[in-house]
Write an enzyme that holds these catalytic residues in place. Structure first.
Site, short mmCIF file in Angstrom:
data_model
loop_
_atom_site.label_atom_id
_atom_site.label_comp_id
_atom_site.label_asym_id
_atom_site.label_seq_id
_atom_site.Cartn_x
_atom_site.Cartn_y
_atom_site.Cartn_z
N SER A 127 0.82 -1.21 0.00
CA SER A 127 0.00 0.00 0.00
C SER A 127 0.86 1.27 0.00
CB SER A 127 -0.85 -0.06 1.27
OG SER A 127 -1.17 1.20 1.76
N TYR A 151 -2.78 -0.10 10.07
CA TYR A 151 -2.91 -0.74 8.74
C TYR A 151 -1.60 -0.63 7.96
CZ TYR A 151 -4.04 -1.05 3.77
OH TYR A 151 -4.03 -1.36 2.42
P1 NAD Z 1 -11.54 -5.57 -0.29
O1 NAD Z 1 -11.88 -5.48 1.15
O2 NAD Z 1 -12.60 -5.27 -1.29
O3 NAD Z 1 -10.92 -7.00 -0.62
C1 NAD Z 1 -10.29 -7.80 0.33
C2 NAD Z 1 -10.97 -9.17 0.29
O4 NAD Z 1 -10.28 -10.02 1.22
C3 NAD Z 1 -12.43 -9.14 0.72
O5 NAD Z 1 -13.26 -9.76 -0.24
C4 NAD Z 1 -12.46 -9.91 2.05
O6 NAD Z 1 -13.64 -10.63 2.25
C5 NAD Z 1 -11.23 -10.79 1.91
N1 NAD Z 1 -10.65 -11.15 3.22
C6 NAD Z 1 -10.39 -10.32 4.25
N2 NAD Z 1 -9.90 -11.02 5.28
C7 NAD Z 1 -9.84 -12.31 4.88
C8 NAD Z 1 -9.44 -13.51 5.51
N3 NAD Z 1 -9.02 -13.52 6.78
N4 NAD Z 1 -9.49 -14.66 4.80
C9 NAD Z 1 -9.94 -14.67 3.53
N5 NAD Z 1 -10.34 -13.55 2.89
C10 NAD Z 1 -10.31 -12.40 3.55
O7 NAD Z 1 -10.29 -4.61 -0.49
P2 NAD Z 1 -9.53 -4.14 -1.81
O8 NAD Z 1 -9.67 -2.67 -1.88
O9 NAD Z 1 -9.93 -4.97 -2.96
O10 NAD Z 1 -8.03 -4.45 -1.39
C11 NAD Z 1 -7.36 -5.62 -1.79
C12 NAD Z 1 -5.92 -5.57 -1.28
O11 NAD Z 1 -5.24 -4.45 -1.84
C13 NAD Z 1 -5.78 -5.44 0.22
O12 NAD Z 1 -4.66 -6.18 0.61
C14 NAD Z 1 -5.52 -3.96 0.43
O13 NAD Z 1 -4.79 -3.74 1.61
C15 NAD Z 1 -4.69 -3.65 -0.80
N6 NAD Z 1 -4.74 -2.25 -1.20
C16 NAD Z 1 -5.94 -1.70 -1.62
C17 NAD Z 1 -5.95 -0.38 -2.03
C18 NAD Z 1 -7.21 0.30 -2.49
O14 NAD Z 1 -7.16 1.52 -2.72
N7 NAD Z 1 -8.33 -0.40 -2.65
C19 NAD Z 1 -4.77 0.37 -2.03
C20 NAD Z 1 -3.59 -0.23 -1.54
C21 NAD Z 1 -3.59 -1.55 -1.16
C1 UGA Z 2 -7.04 3.85 0.44
C2 UGA Z 2 -7.54 2.44 0.77
O1 UGA Z 2 -8.70 2.50 1.59
C3 UGA Z 2 -6.50 1.59 1.44
O2 UGA Z 2 -6.95 0.23 1.42
C4 UGA Z 2 -5.20 1.68 0.67
O3 UGA Z 2 -4.19 0.93 1.25
C5 UGA Z 2 -4.74 3.12 0.52
O4 UGA Z 2 -5.77 3.82 -0.21
C6 UGA Z 2 -3.46 3.22 -0.29
O5 UGA Z 2 -3.34 4.08 -1.16
O6 UGA Z 2 -2.57 2.44 -0.03
P1 UGA Z 2 -7.27 6.16 1.58
O7 UGA Z 2 -6.29 6.92 0.76
O8 UGA Z 2 -7.52 6.60 2.98
O9 UGA Z 2 -6.93 4.61 1.63
O10 UGA Z 2 -8.61 6.16 0.71
P2 UGA Z 2 -10.06 6.73 0.93
O11 UGA Z 2 -10.73 6.10 2.09
O12 UGA Z 2 -10.74 6.66 -0.38
O13 UGA Z 2 -9.79 8.27 1.31
C7 UGA Z 2 -9.27 9.16 0.35
C8 UGA Z 2 -9.24 10.55 0.93
O14 UGA Z 2 -10.58 10.98 1.19
C9 UGA Z 2 -8.51 10.65 2.26
O15 UGA Z 2 -7.81 11.87 2.29
C10 UGA Z 2 -9.63 10.68 3.30
O16 UGA Z 2 -9.31 11.37 4.47
C11 UGA Z 2 -10.71 11.41 2.54
N1 UGA Z 2 -12.09 11.11 2.98
C12 UGA Z 2 -12.54 9.84 3.02
C13 UGA Z 2 -12.92 12.16 3.33
O17 UGA Z 2 -12.52 13.33 3.30
N2 UGA Z 2 -14.19 11.89 3.72
C14 UGA Z 2 -14.69 10.62 3.77
O18 UGA Z 2 -15.88 10.43 4.13
C15 UGA Z 2 -13.84 9.55 3.39
#
Ligand code: NAD
Ligand code: UGA
Length: 314
Positions: A127, A151
């Protein structure tokens, strides 16, 4: 190839599974459908994959080592994409022990099974949050890291374990640092979904921290980057996958307002503990090693997201 995707019913995972299936691969999905957000939306995420004979779903928890071992032994995947995790930055402050358990022990279970069953390559979802409030922008992979949320710290621990397993056992591992991913099937707890939902329903949107910005990255670009990492023959790399074009919250909201043709009721709130001020990916390394090139601009990506959001309501 046969790919095992953990967290394959989630936002990124389900988009990846569909794309791998479309490319003709066999996909084994492990997901426990946890209640971090509505599990019905995860069922919908994989509904089309479920109709494909090259797709297998296991409703397993990655903390259940024996159960997971059974899946690995039965399918012998050549590639593993480890996405399953607790993924919220701010919620991790409320539940640090759960985040540590799933994100650190869970990752270790996956690494152990990759070692025991001689998996060819592991791709680990890290992340942008590991950078913390990084002094220099854009963020390069060799910057010093100073996480500021539980996290983020668990994701950094995951990277450290990946490096350890590469060092000790020669496992081939690519850690990808995703930057705030958005698009169809987006997580309801994240800003793009929350803002859209609230504006659509005439509810107030809260802006945490007036000046904060994020390097929002479209899901299709992330999926392409992940697939390139699956083919990468390097022993161990950490690579940013971002858009390299950070935007402010106010601009994000104006784009959503434009797509919904509705004005937001905005409420300014203070920045939240655990949130970094800005994220901004250097993607030079991704470009060089993976041939990564993000194609979807935020204006187009938000349009596609809102279109999906409205179609879900229909
Ligand atoms: P998400 O929550 O939609 O997907 C995660 C999935 O993992 C879910 O379907 C959940 O049910 C499953 N899961 C959670 N705990 C589990 C467990 N103990 N056993 C089996 N399955 C489990 O989240 P996402 O946004 O798709 O993120 C996927 C990955 O990418 C995560 O590792 C997250 O940290 C990472 N990531 C996401 C973002 C983002 O912006 N979405 C950014 C950086 C990193
Ligand atoms: C996101 C994902 O949720 C994480 O899983 C991931 O690891 C992370 O990106 C990443 O880049 O690695 P975040 O950037 O906090 O985390 O994403 P959002 O929840 O979409 O928030 C984006 C921005 O909107 C942040 O500045 C947050 O403070 C702001 N925000 C969010 C608000 O101002 N209001 C809200 O109601 C929600």
């Amino acid at each position: 190839m046969k790919v095992l995707v953990t967290g394959g019913a989630g936002f990124i995972g389900s988009n990846l599974c569909d794309s791998l299936l479309a490319d003709g691969h066999r996909v084994v999905c492990v997901d426990n459908f946890n209640s971090f957000y509505n599990s019905m939306s995860k069922e919908r995420n994989i509904s089309s994959a479920m109709k494909n004979s090259r797709f297998r779903l296991y409703r397993n928890d990655i903390l259940d080592y024996r159960g997971l071992e059974g899946v690995f032994r039965k399918h012998r995947p050549s590639i593993v994409m480890h996405l399953a995790a607790m993924a919220g930055v701010r919620p991790s402050i409320e539940r640090p022990l759960l985040y540590e358990e799933v994100n650190v022990r869970g990752a270790l279970n996956i690494l152990e099974l990759c070692r025991c069953l001689k998996v060819k390559r592991l791709v680990f979802a890290s992340s942008s949050s590991v950078y913390g409030n990084c002094r220099r922008a854009p963020f390069c992979e060799d910057e010093p890291l100073m996480p500021i949320s539980p996290y983020a710290a668990t994701k950094l621990a995951g990277e450290a374990l990946c490096h350890t397993y590469h060092h000790l056992y020669g496992l081939s591992i690519i850690c990808l640092r995703f930057f705030t991913v958005y698009g169809p099937r987006g997580r309801p707890d994240m800003a793009v979904y929350r803002f859209t939902d609230r504006i659509y329903n005439g509810r107030e949107v809260e802006l945490y921290g007036r000046g904060s910005s994020r390097d929002y990255t479209y899901i299709g670009d992330i999926v392409n980057g992940v697939k390139a990492a699956m083919k990468c023959k390097r022993g161990f790399e950490i690579i940013n996958l971002g858009n390299s074009n950070p935007i402010k919250l106010s601009y994000l909201i104006s784009l959503i307002e434009g797509c919904l043709k509705k004005k937001a009721k905005k409420k300014l709130a203070s920045s939240q503990p655990g949130d970094v001020m800005t994220t901004y990916a250097s993607i030079d390394k991704a470009r060089k090693i993976l041939g990564y090139k993000p194609r979807v601009k935020i204006e187009e990506g938000i349009r596609l997201f809102v279109e999906w959001y409205l179609s879900e309501r229909g």
